[in-house]
Design an enzyme around this catalytic site. Structure first.
Site, mmCIF file in Angstrom:
data_model
loop_
_atom_site.group_PDB
_atom_site.id
_atom_site.type_symbol
_atom_site.label_atom_id
_atom_site.label_comp_id
_atom_site.label_asym_id
_atom_site.label_seq_id
_atom_site.Cartn_x
_atom_site.Cartn_y
_atom_site.Cartn_z
ATOM 1 N N SER A 20 0.803 -1.230 0.000
ATOM 2 C CA SER A 20 0.000 0.000 0.000
ATOM 3 C C SER A 20 0.836 1.281 0.000
ATOM 4 O O SER A 20 1.805 1.427 0.749
ATOM 5 C CB SER A 20 -0.929 0.010 1.216
ATOM 6 O OG SER A 20 -1.643 1.225 1.230
ATOM 7 N N LYS A 71 -13.503 -4.431 2.354
ATOM 8 C CA LYS A 71 -14.365 -3.238 2.199
ATOM 9 C C LYS A 71 -15.848 -3.521 2.393
ATOM 10 O O LYS A 71 -16.580 -2.643 2.818
ATOM 11 C CB LYS A 71 -14.152 -2.622 0.811
ATOM 12 C CG LYS A 71 -12.806 -1.946 0.629
ATOM 13 C CD LYS A 71 -12.713 -1.314 -0.745
ATOM 14 C CE LYS A 71 -11.310 -0.835 -1.025
ATOM 15 N NZ LYS A 71 -11.181 -0.181 -2.322
ATOM 16 N N GLY A 240 -5.042 4.159 -12.793
ATOM 17 C CA GLY A 240 -5.757 4.483 -11.563
ATOM 18 C C GLY A 240 -4.986 5.365 -10.580
ATOM 19 O O GLY A 240 -5.423 5.530 -9.435
ATOM 20 N N GLN A 247 -8.935 9.384 -3.769
ATOM 21 C CA GLN A 247 -9.709 8.701 -2.717
ATOM 22 C C GLN A 247 -9.046 8.956 -1.363
ATOM 23 O O GLN A 247 -9.722 9.107 -0.345
ATOM 24 C CB GLN A 247 -9.927 7.203 -3.008
ATOM 25 C CG GLN A 247 -8.684 6.295 -3.087
ATOM 26 C CD GLN A 247 -8.026 5.974 -1.747
ATOM 27 O OE1 GLN A 247 -8.724 5.904 -0.733
ATOM 28 N NE2 GLN A 247 -6.729 5.808 -1.736
HETATM 29 P P1 NAP Z 1 -12.203 -7.696 -6.167
HETATM 30 O O1 NAP Z 1 -13.396 -7.332 -5.371
HETATM 31 O O2 NAP Z 1 -11.310 -8.792 -5.711
HETATM 32 O O3 NAP Z 1 -12.738 -8.045 -7.667
HETATM 33 C C1 NAP Z 1 -11.849 -8.467 -8.669
HETATM 34 C C2 NAP Z 1 -12.579 -8.512 -10.015
HETATM 35 O O4 NAP Z 1 -11.605 -8.769 -11.027
HETATM 36 C C3 NAP Z 1 -13.626 -9.616 -10.128
HETATM 37 O O5 NAP Z 1 -14.679 -9.154 -10.912
HETATM 38 C C4 NAP Z 1 -12.845 -10.734 -10.841
HETATM 39 O O6 NAP Z 1 -13.640 -11.610 -11.585
HETATM 40 C C5 NAP Z 1 -11.997 -9.921 -11.790
HETATM 41 N N1 NAP Z 1 -10.760 -10.588 -12.225
HETATM 42 C C6 NAP Z 1 -9.717 -10.971 -11.446
HETATM 43 N N2 NAP Z 1 -8.731 -11.491 -12.202
HETATM 44 C C7 NAP Z 1 -9.175 -11.448 -13.479
HETATM 45 C C8 NAP Z 1 -8.611 -11.842 -14.724
HETATM 46 N N3 NAP Z 1 -7.389 -12.387 -14.799
HETATM 47 N N4 NAP Z 1 -9.313 -11.633 -15.866
HETATM 48 C C9 NAP Z 1 -10.548 -11.061 -15.802
HETATM 49 N N5 NAP Z 1 -11.146 -10.684 -14.650
HETATM 50 C C10 NAP Z 1 -10.461 -10.859 -13.506
HETATM 51 O O7 NAP Z 1 -11.226 -6.445 -6.363
HETATM 52 P P2 NAP Z 1 -11.646 -4.891 -6.436
HETATM 53 O O8 NAP Z 1 -11.603 -4.284 -5.089
HETATM 54 O O9 NAP Z 1 -12.886 -4.777 -7.236
HETATM 55 O O10 NAP Z 1 -10.400 -4.291 -7.245
HETATM 56 C C11 NAP Z 1 -10.220 -4.554 -8.629
HETATM 57 C C12 NAP Z 1 -8.931 -3.900 -9.113
HETATM 58 O O11 NAP Z 1 -9.058 -2.483 -9.038
HETATM 59 C C13 NAP Z 1 -7.714 -4.289 -8.275
HETATM 60 O O12 NAP Z 1 -6.662 -4.641 -9.134
HETATM 61 C C14 NAP Z 1 -7.384 -3.053 -7.477
HETATM 62 O O13 NAP Z 1 -6.000 -2.903 -7.292
HETATM 63 C C15 NAP Z 1 -7.915 -1.938 -8.383
HETATM 64 N N6 NAP Z 1 -8.368 -0.773 -7.577
HETATM 65 C C16 NAP Z 1 -7.752 0.422 -7.773
HETATM 66 C C17 NAP Z 1 -8.158 1.532 -7.055
HETATM 67 C C18 NAP Z 1 -7.489 2.862 -7.274
HETATM 68 O O14 NAP Z 1 -7.625 3.755 -6.421
HETATM 69 N N7 NAP Z 1 -6.791 3.052 -8.365
HETATM 70 C C19 NAP Z 1 -9.193 1.426 -6.091
HETATM 71 C C20 NAP Z 1 -9.807 0.181 -5.920
HETATM 72 C C21 NAP Z 1 -9.374 -0.919 -6.668
HETATM 73 P P3 NAP Z 1 -14.302 -12.915 -10.920
HETATM 74 O O15 NAP Z 1 -15.584 -12.452 -10.308
HETATM 75 O O16 NAP Z 1 -14.490 -13.824 -12.070
HETATM 76 O O17 NAP Z 1 -13.325 -13.440 -9.920
#
Ligand code: NAP
Length: 274
Positions: A20, A71, A240, A247
């Site tokens: 982080s 979360k 991002g 955020q």
């Molecule tokens: P999460 O709740 O764990 O959800 C992950 C999502 O990604 C699910 O829909 C999953 O699909 C999909 N996924 C994972 N691996 C995949 C792959 N290889 N190909 C296609 N789909 C895949 O995580 P989250 O909190 O939503 O976060 C998602 C991403 O956003 C993370 O990488 C995180 O670092 C990023 N993020 C960035 C910020 C920022 O401030 N920039 C903020 C929040 C999150 P399934 O349902 O099929 O498992």
């Protein structure tokens, strides 16, 4: 900053949390504002979450952030949840006021603010979201506020995007059918973790795209297949980074009533990602 008995305590809880950037950013912001505050990091496992949140409250932490994978579950362990966070279904920021924990979602605020600074207008646009996890919920909420024309959502596990589409009244699209709408899309947003692993591939086949399609990838620390896709098609692409910083800025504002210096955070993040 000299720590003493008056120091106000803040933290991030997540698992894993070692990657982080938030402790670096928030501590620098506290220092620049001459605030007697410190921001730590804790890594509770799922079964330790309830106890960790109670401990932070008992130890009079003034506030904390929550990150992957806590979360959604953390909502159960705070006293009051903000209206937007309730609709989104997750919290990433908590403030302790008079021994009561108030939960907020600043991810959606950070995303919306970042779009504004990049002059990306969602109103009347066709938007495609990939991923249906915690982050996608905040993004959909923000896009609904900015009155997008059509919001499509697709996910590797289709059951999850079907559920989310129903809840937010947007359109689910099967990953295999993306090619049918791709040439109508104005903004493509990767809300999935696709790209975090080295061998991850773009989850849909190539097809015709609009010349001015904008690609926004929530991932900020990797060169993802979405970034490659944008480069190949000579499209505008954003990572991002801005959302991450904003955020955090909104969380800082909830805790202190003030906004921090974004430029410092940008410089720190650049160094952090090197
Ligand atoms: P999460 O709740 O764990 O959800 C992950 C999502 O990604 C699910 O829909 C999953 O699909 C999909 N996924 C994972 N691996 C995949 C792959 N290889 N190909 C296609 N789909 C895949 O995580 P989250 O909190 O939503 O976060 C998602 C991403 O956003 C993370 O990488 C995180 O670092 C990023 N993020 C960035 C910020 C920022 O401030 N920039 C903020 C929040 C999150 P399934 O349902 O099929 O498992």
């Amino acid at each position: 900053m000299l720590l003493n008995t008056e120091t106000n305590l803040f933290a991030i809880i997540g698992c894993p949390v070692k990657h982080s950037f938030s402790p670096i950013m928030q501590n620098k912001w506290f220092e620049k504002k001459h605030l007697n505050c410190v921001y730590l990091a804790f890594e509770p496992k799922d079964y330790e979450l309830k106890h960790t949140i109670k401990s932070l409250k008992d130890l009079k932490f003034q506030g904390f952030n929550i990150t992957i994978p806590h979360k959604v579950k953390a909502m159960k362990y705070v006293d009051v949840i903000d209206k937007s966070a309730k609709k989104i279904g997750s919290i990433n920021t908590v403030i302790n006021k008079n021994n009561k924990l108030y939960g907020y979602n600043t991810d959606y605020l950070g995303f919306a603010h970042d779009l504004k600074t990049k002059k990306v207008v969602g109103e009347n646009k066709n938007i495609l979201i990939i991923g249906a996890g915690g982050a996608a919920r905040g993004i959909v909420y923000a896009l609904k506020i900015c009155k997008a024309k059509n919001i499509y959502i697709a996910n590797r596990t289709s059951g999850k995007s079907v559920k989310l589409a129903k809840e937010f009244k947007i359109k689910n699209i099967d990953i295999d059918n993306i090619k049918d709408i791709l040439d109508t899309i104005d903004i493509l947003i990767n809300c999935s973790s696709c790209g975090m692993q080295k061998d991850d591939k773009l989850p849909f086949g190539a097809g015709k795209v609009k010349k001015n399609l904008i690609v926004y990838d929530l991932i900020y620390n990797k060169k993802t297949p979405f970034v490659d896709f944008a480069k190949r098609n000579k499209l505008k692409v954003f990572s991002g980074e801005g959302m991450l910083i904003w955020q955090g800025a909104y969380a800082f504002n909830i805790w202190t009533g003030d906004f921090p210096d974004i430029t410092i955070a940008k410089k720190l993040l650049k160094k952090f990602l090197k």
